[in-house]
Enzyme design. Structure first.
Site, short mmCIF file in Angstrom:
data_model
loop_
_atom_site.label_atom_id
_atom_site.label_comp_id
_atom_site.label_asym_id
_atom_site.label_seq_id
_atom_site.Cartn_x
_atom_site.Cartn_y
_atom_site.Cartn_z
N GLY A 207 0.81 -1.20 0.00
CA GLY A 207 0.00 0.00 0.00
C GLY A 207 0.85 1.26 0.00
N PRO A 208 0.26 2.38 0.44
CG PRO A 208 -1.38 4.01 0.75
CD PRO A 208 -1.16 2.53 0.85
CB SER A 228 -4.58 8.92 -9.04
OG SER A 228 -3.84 9.12 -7.83
CD GLU A 249 0.12 7.34 -18.13
OE1 GLU A 249 -0.67 8.32 -18.20
OE2 GLU A 249 -0.26 6.18 -17.94
N GLY A 251 -3.30 10.85 -14.63
CA GLY A 251 -4.68 10.76 -15.08
C GLY A 251 -4.96 11.50 -16.36
CB CYS A 283 -4.66 7.05 -17.86
SG CYS A 283 -3.59 6.21 -19.06
CD GLU A 377 -8.48 10.07 -14.51
OE1 GLU A 377 -7.91 9.34 -15.33
OE2 GLU A 377 -7.94 10.47 -13.46
CB VAL A 378 -15.69 9.57 -14.78
CG1 VAL A 378 -16.69 8.60 -14.17
CG2 VAL A 378 -16.34 10.92 -15.02
CG PHE A 379 -10.25 5.63 -13.57
CD1 PHE A 379 -9.40 6.18 -14.50
CD2 PHE A 379 -9.90 4.43 -12.99
CE1 PHE A 379 -8.22 5.54 -14.87
CE2 PHE A 379 -8.74 3.78 -13.34
CZ PHE A 379 -7.89 4.33 -14.28
#
Length: 483
Positions: A207-208, A228, A249, A251, A283, A377-379
Site C-alpha cells: 500500500g501507500p 492517479s 504517467e 490521469g 487513463c 476524470e471519472v474512471f
C-alpha cells in the site's frame, strides 16, 4: 500459477516471505477470494533495495547478448503462458477476455522491443579542442523503482520493468495489491524462468507505506510511477526534495472531437469503445465527447442506444462488453459524479445504474462545463457529450482541462484534423480514432496534470528514462598543468 504465495523479493531464486502480513486476492465480479499474496512493508522495501543495488553491477556488466537473451526468453514465456495469465487478468482485474489477451500480447512485445534496446548504440563522439577523445555515453541509472496501478496491471508494469532491465538496471516493482498476481507475480515468475540473475528483480505488493518507502529509499535514484494525478503529485514532490528523477504517467480527461463531416455510424462506434472499454478504467478513456452541434442530437441518441444494448456481467463466465469496476470505492465515486451531474441539470440519456460492481454504460447530455462528470476524470463507463459550433470553440473546449493525455479527432478531412490538433495541448493525438491506444514501439505520456511527458515506449524515450548521460575523455599522456 499458484496465487497462494508469499509475494515478495527473489533472493537467490527463492521467494521470501513478506514481513507485513498477507492479503486476499479478490475477484471483483463475484466477491470471492481466489488467492492470497504477501504485503510488503517499509522493511521489505529497504531489504529489496539493498539487494537490488548489490545485484545491479554484475547485471550491468553482462554483455548485451546476455541481457537481450533473457528479454527474448521472457517474451516467449509470456506467449507460452498467455492463457493462464489472461485468466488472472480476467478474474483479478475484471477484464473482458479481449482486453486480457491484449495485455498478454503487449507484455510479450514489450520484452521483444526491450531486447533490441540492449544492442543499441550507447553514445556519441564529441568534438573537443584538446588532444584527446571525448565522448558521451549512456549508462544504467542503477536501481529503478516501478509503481504500477490496477487497471492494466500487466502492461503498466512491464513497460517499465522490461526496458529498465534490458538497459542494465535492477528493478524493484510495487504492483497494486488488488492486482498483485497479474501485475506482479506473473512478471516475477516469467523473468525467473527466463534466467534473470537472482536479486535483479524484486516484486513487492503493498500500500501507500510501501510506495513511500520505495520513493524515499536512497538506493533507488529513478521512480517510474503510473497512477492517479493526486498520488503522482506526492511522488513528484518527494522525488523533487530528494533530487531523484520521476517519470510520471498520470490521469486524464481526454476529449474526442467529432467534426460535422464525420461518418456518424463509425464515430459512435469509436466513441463507445473510447468511453466504455474496460469499464472506462483507463487513463486515456474518452472522458469528454465534443460533437458538432449539427450532429449532437443524433449522436447522443445513437450512443445511448448502443449503451443500452451492451451486456454487462462477469467476464469469466459470459460474453460481455463490460465487466465489474475494481471495487466499491471506485463504483461509489463514479456514481457520485453521475448523480451530481444529473442534479446539476444534465440529462441522463442512458445508464446511471448499477448492480454490485457492474455499472451500466452511461451517456450524459445537456451538460454545463462544470458538471462533475464532465469536469473531472471519472474512471468509469461514462460518456458526457458537449456540443460546439466552430473549430475554434472545439479547440477551446478540448484544451479547457488541467489534463493533456490523449486527443481523438474524427473527420473526413485529415489535414483539418491535424490543424485542429495543433491548437490543443496533449501528449497523444489520434486522427480518425478514439483516445485509447498503446504500442510498445511508440512513445507514451501526457502533459499538464497527465504527467511529465513521453517517458515510456519507443527506443529513445526508454533510453532517456532508464539511463543517464556520462561524459568521458581519454588521452595518451597525463595532462600538464602550471601548478
Amino acid at each position: 500459477m499458484d496465487a497462494k504465495i508469499w509475494a515478495g523479493s527473489i533472493f537467490g531464486g527463492e521467494w521470501v516471505t513478506s514481513r507485513a502480513g498477507d492479503a486476499p486476492v479478490m475477484e471483483p465480479a463475484t466477491g470471492d477470494e481466489i488467492g492470497r499474496v504477501g504485503l510488503a512493508g517499509p522493511e521489505d522495501v529497504a531489504a529489496a533495495a539493498v539487494r537490488a543495488d548489490e545485484a545491479r553491477r554484475e547485471w550491468a556488466a553482462a554483455t548485451f547478448e546476455e541481457r537481450a537473451a533473457v528479454l527474448r526468453r521472457a517474451g516467449r514465456l509470456f506467449e507460452e503462458h498467455a492463457e493462464e495469465i489472461q485468466g488472472w487478468i480476467i478474474r483479478e482485474a475484471g477484464s473482458i477476455p479481449g482486453k486480457a489477451a491484449f495485455e498478454a500480447a503487449v507484455a510479450a512485445s514489450e520484452c521483444y522491443e526491450a531486447a533490441a534496446l540492449a544492442s543499441q548504440p550507447s553514445g556519441e563522439i564529441l568534438p573537443t579542442a584538446r588532444p584527446r577523445l571525448s565522448l558521451a555515453r549512456r549508462v544504467p541509472v542503477g536501481v529503478v523503482g516501478v509503481i504500477a496501478p490496477f487497471n492494466f496491471p500487466l502492461i503498466l508494469a512491464i513497460r517499465s520493468v522490461a526496458p529498465a532491465l534490458a538497459l542494465g538496471n535492477s528493478v524493484v516493482l510495487k504492483p497494486d495489491p488488488r492486482t498483485a498476481v497479474s501485475g506482479g507475480v506473473s512478471i516475477a515468475r516469467v523473468f525467473e524462468e527466463a534466467g534473470l540473475p537472482p536479486g535483479v528483480l524484486h516484486m513487492l505488493p503493498g500500500g501507500p507505506e510501501a510506495g513511500e518507502a520505495l520513493v524515499a529509499d536512497p538506493h533507488i535514484p529513478v521512480i517510474s510511477f503510473t497512477g492517479s494525478t493526486a498520488a503522482g503529485r506526492r511522488v513528484g514532490e518527494m522525488c523533487g526534495r530528494l533530487l531523484k528523477r520521476a517519470h510520471l504517467e498520470l490521469g486524464g480527461n481526454s476529449a474526442l472531437i467529432v467534426l460535422d463531416d464525420a461518418d456518424l455510424d463509425l464515430a459512435v462506434s469509436a466513441a463507445a469503445w473510447g468511453s466504455f472499454f474496460h469499464q472506462g478504467q483507463i487513463c486515456m478513456t474518452t472522458g469528454r465527447h465534443l460533437v458538432h452541434s449539427s450532429l449532437q442530437e443524433e449522436y447522443v441518441a445513437r450512443l445511448a442506444a448502443k449503451a443500452d444494448h451492451m451486456p454487462v456481467g462477469d467476464p469469466a463466465t459470459g460474453q460481455v462488453a463490460l465487466g465489474p469496476l475494481i471495487d466499491e470505492r471506485q463504483r461509489d465515486k463514479v456514481h457520485a459524479l453521475v448523480t451530481g451531474s444529473v442534479d446539476a441539470g444534465a440529462r441522463l440519456a442512458a445508464g446511471g445504474t448499477y448492480e454490485g460492481l457492474f455499472y451500466r454504460p452511461t451517456v450524459l447530455a445537456d451538460l454545463t462545463a462544470d458538471a462533475p462528470a464532465y469536469a473531472n476524470e471519472v474512471f468509469g463507463p461514462v460518456a458526457p457529450v458537449m456540443p460546439f459550433s466552430t473549430i475554434e470553440e472545439a479547440a477551446a473546449l478540448a484544451g479547457d482541462s488541467e489534463y493533456g493525455l490523449s486527443l481523438g479527432i474524427l473527420t473526413r478531412d485529415v489535414m483539418k484534423g491535424l490543424a485542429l490538433a495543433d491548437l490543443v495541448p496533449t501528449g497523444i493525438v489520434h486522427i480518425n480514432d478514439q483516445t485509447v491506444d498503446d504500442e510498445a514501439v511508440a512513445p507514451f505520456g501526457g502533459v499538464g496534470a497527465s504527467g511529465t511527458g513521453s517517458r515510456f515506449g519507443g527506443g529513445r524515450a526508454n533510453v532517456d528514462a532508464f539511463t543517464h548521460t556520462q561524459w568521458v575523455t581519454m588521452q595518451g599522456d597525463i595532462a600538464r598543468y602550471p601548478f
